[in-house]
Design an enzyme around this catalytic site. Structure first.
Site, PDB file in Angstrom:
ATOM      1  N   ILE A 163       0.842  -1.203   0.000  1.00 37.87           N
ATOM      2  CA  ILE A 163       0.000   0.000   0.000  1.00 37.87           C
ATOM      3  C   ILE A 163       0.872   1.246   0.000  1.00 37.87           C
ATOM      4  O   ILE A 163       1.882   1.318   0.713  1.00 37.87           O
ATOM      5  CB  ILE A 163      -0.923  -0.013   1.243  1.00 37.87           C
ATOM      6  N   HIS A 164       0.475   2.224  -0.805  1.00 39.26           N
ATOM      7  CA  HIS A 164       1.162   3.525  -0.786  1.00 39.26           C
ATOM      8  C   HIS A 164       0.251   4.579  -1.388  1.00 39.26           C
ATOM      9  O   HIS A 164      -0.707   4.271  -2.112  1.00 39.26           O
ATOM     10  CB  HIS A 164       2.489   3.468  -1.544  1.00 39.26           C
TER      11      HIS A 164
END
Length: 721
Positions: A637-638
């Site tokens: 996730i980013h």
């Protein structure tokens, strides 16, 4: 007396096999047993005229009896009749049915297809079962009701995409380009409109002045200041022609206002608007803004296909895309245990392909890869490794990557593998392809593998291949579709070069008294020449000129030289951003949102990110779906650097009982949360992370460790750091 196409081939088959059954005929000709029985009744009457008997014996089979001269007389009488052409396979029937459905605004009845297909109503109904599946796969529905008929239903954008796919599927050997080329050269008399693709293509865009359309596209090309690749050129012509036809029928497409606002700020939109004005004036239609937007998408995609042979591509490259190309090749070579990441030709080709691919992915532009099935069947390991390496794109751009794109990327990697093998040359050839850089590259590499003594001197499009410079000192033309050339032999091949293609090329070489077994040409360096170049350049103390002169000398000698990366990028690796204090675990969480908040807590507490960054990560998944789940049990996730990143960092949050993201890889047990200040610096770290995920039992092993330090040491051990 008339003879149906299929019946002609049934008679030929009976003559060649001597004995068969209704079941075998049904399977071979892809029609029902009942249809075959009707056909045999007609065949029996026809053969009586030629004193040939049709024998039908229960439990023994079907055969024909007659003299060879009678059968030859039968063949002679029917070979040139208007009724004679290839019988239609099931696949061909489905294509023709789809063409006819897309052409019609009204429901069609079974009788509308019988004359076209020359099969029974029951066979056509069976074909519609597969057509319904095909349409569903293209986000469309088939309405089929008694006393109503058959009609395609769905959003206009999906109808356009489906028609494009259909055209590309039926033109895998360059039919569209050949058709456009015929028109471009005013060879309208050469248009033989049999019951085939060309005829149905003509109907689909009937009454559209293609010559005028090409003139408009050429004007756009001049304003854009770059030349379209063959595939982009054909796609744009077809898109605009279909748009004109659909707009005349009151069918236009829709683009969200947010996308239109973004597009309106581009130079390409302004040119697309000028193109649309010309279309409105000449074709007497109104072109809505959404249609202008889609023409802009084509311009943007085509623009990103820079020239493959641009020697300065590294100087002008997009660091992020180049970094992804390099890291994908490293992931691929790690999986395949083969070195390709130093292959500059491969990196150049992959970089250029990704520039266009990312544009297609961003704007949801359709792509069809006619070679996909063959790539999967012939190169399953390469395709699978490419699919894994392509997760880097998915993670970085929050977009799923289509298998058609993966197939084309696999061609670049496959070409690099082939290119590493020994080369010997004796024949000079020019390649004529239409499916893009990847296709040309894999064909060239396949040729080098099978025929070390063939040297590919030029690669050209269907429109330029006859230029004198392209055909200078050429022995043969190798093309992926039908071409005619008065001076040189043309050998038509499949882009993947199958066995029959290899035999054709070998036979040509054998007939011309050439041989495969040629000695590798020595590449000699003259020391005296080198000293002269160095001395002359040193006298004027011009290092740049010295380098250029040496490059020129080695190029003339056909000797490859390796250069250092011209644009060195400061990059992060996992060891730089994953710290022991950023690794935490928990037994369970309530939901994926809570999991992301807890995954970002260690980075937040250490001043790596602001609270807004975690909120942005959640918002992106709510907006785009669970793209972040990249492997069974793992999510990466980013958000964007501007969403609240102070410093680079990576956290690992372990949920032993897992959490659901509504993805096929649920439950997710490992969440990696990445924060970076630059779009390209983190790519190596992401590549290393993907390499970890393809390590056997990685998720299970991580969960089994009792401390963060053990986990960190385990990761370092895998990466050998």
């Amino acid at each position: 007396m008339e003879l149906k196409t299929r019946n002609y081939h049934i008679i030929k088959y009976l003559y060649e096999t001597k004995n068969t059954t209704i079941k075998e005929l049904s399977q071979k000709f892809q029609v029902s047993p009942r249809t075959i029985r009707y056909d045999l009744d007609e065949i029996e009457e026809i053969l009586k005229i030629y004193e040939i008997k049709l024998i039908r014996k229960p439990h023994k089979g079907i055969s024909i009896q007659g003299k060879d001269e009678d059968f030859q007389r039968f063949k002679e009488n029917f070979k040139n009749t208007e009724n004679f052409s290839s019988f239609l396979t099931k696949e061909e029937r489905i294509i023709l049915i789809l063409f006819k459905l897309f052409q019609s605004e009204k429901p069609l009845q079974i009788k509308d297809f019988e004359e076209l297909l020359l099969v029974s109503p029951s066979t056509i109904l069976n074909d519609f079962d597969e057509i319904e599946i095909w349409l569903k796969n293209n986000n469309l529905n088939l309405i089929r009701k008694p006393n109503y008929g058959f009609k395609i239903n769905g959003e206009e954008i999906n109808i356009r995409h489906a028609i494009t796919f259909l055209l590309e599927n039926t033109s895998s050997e360059g039919e569209i380009l050949r058709f456009l080329n015929i028109i471009q050269n005013n060879k309208l008399a050469d248009r033989r409109l049999e019951k085939n693709f060309i005829k149905e293509f003509d109907k689909l865009i009937g009454h559209i002045d293609i010559l005028k359309l090409q003139e408009i596209v050429h004007q756009a090309q001049e304003k854009l200041n770059f030349k379209f690749a063959d595939s982009d050129y054909a796609a744009l012509i077809v898109h605009i022609a279909l748009a004109i036809k659909r707009l005349r029928n009151g069918k236009d497409i829709f683009l969200p206002e947010s996308q239109l606002i973004e597009l309106k700020n581009t130079k390409e939109f302004k040119i697309a608007k000028e193109v649309s004005s010309m279309i409105e004036k000449y074709y007497d239609i109104k072109v809505p803004e959404s249609e202008i937007g889609f023409i802009t998408f084509h311009f943007l995609g085509a623009k990103k296909r820079e020239k493959l042979n641009n020697p300065n591509f590294k100087n002008n490259k997009d660091n992020e895309i180049y970094a992804i190309s390099l890291e994908m090749s490293k992931i691929f070579e790690e999986i395949m245990n083969i070195k390709i990441s130093q292959d500059e030709d491969m990196l150049r080709g992959l970089y250029l392909h990704l520039k266009a691919a990312l544009n297609r992915i961003e704007y949801n532009l359709p792509l069809n890869n006619p070679l996909l099935k063959e790539i999967k069947e012939k190169y399953p390991e390469i395709y699978d490794a490419t699919k894994k390496a392509s997760k880097l794109i998915q993670s970085n751009f929050a977009k799923n990557i289509d298998e058609n794109e993966i197939g084309y990327i696999a061609l670049h990697f496959g070409a690099a593998i082939e290119r590493n093998k020994e080369e010997n040359h004796e024949f000079n050839a020019v390649l004529v392809c239409s499916s893009g850089i990847g296709t040309t590259t894999i064909l060239e590499s396949r040729l080098k593998k099978e025929f070390p003594n063939i040297k590919v001197k030029n690669k050209a499009s269907v429109f330029d291949y006859e230029k004198e410079s392209n055909l200078k000192d050429i022995d043969m033309i190798i093309s992926t579709f039908e071409l005619e050339n008065e001076k040189l032999p043309v050998i038509k091949v499949n882009p993947l070069l199958n066995e029959s293609d290899i035999k054709k090329i070998y036979q040509y070489m054998k007939n011309n008294e050439k041989t495969h077994k040629t000695k590798k040409e020595e590449k000699k360096i003259n020391i005296e020449d080198l000293l002269k170049i160095i001395k002359k350049s040193s006298e004027i103390k011009d290092e740049k000129k010295l380098i250029n002169n040496l490059k020129k000398y080695f190029t003339e000698k056909d000797i490859k030289i390796r250069e250092k990366n011209l644009a060195k990028i400061q990059q992060y690796h996992l060891q730089d951003i994953l710290k022991e204090k950023y690794i935490n675990s928990i037994n369970k969480v309530l939901n994926w949102k809570e999991a992301i908040k807890k995954a970002g807590k260690s980075l937040l507490n250490d001043g790596i990110i602001e609270k807004t960054y975690i909120e942005s990560c959640i918002n992106i998944i709510e907006d785009k779906g669970p793209y972040s789940v990249i492997a069974p049990g793992v999510s990466l996730i980013h958000a964007h650097p501007e969403d609240g990143v102070k410093h680079a960092g990576l956290s690992l949050f372990i949920i032993k009982k897992g959490v659901n993201f509504n993805h096929e890889y649920d439950p997710v047990k490992l969440i990696f949360l990445l924060a970076v200040k630059d779009k390209s610096k983190h790519i190596p770290a992401m590549g290393e992370l993907l390499t970890l995920l393809y390590t056997e039992n990685f998720v299970q092993n991580i969960i089994s460790f009792g401390s963060s330090l053990e986990i960190l040491n385990y990761i370092k051990d895998i990466l050998k750091i």
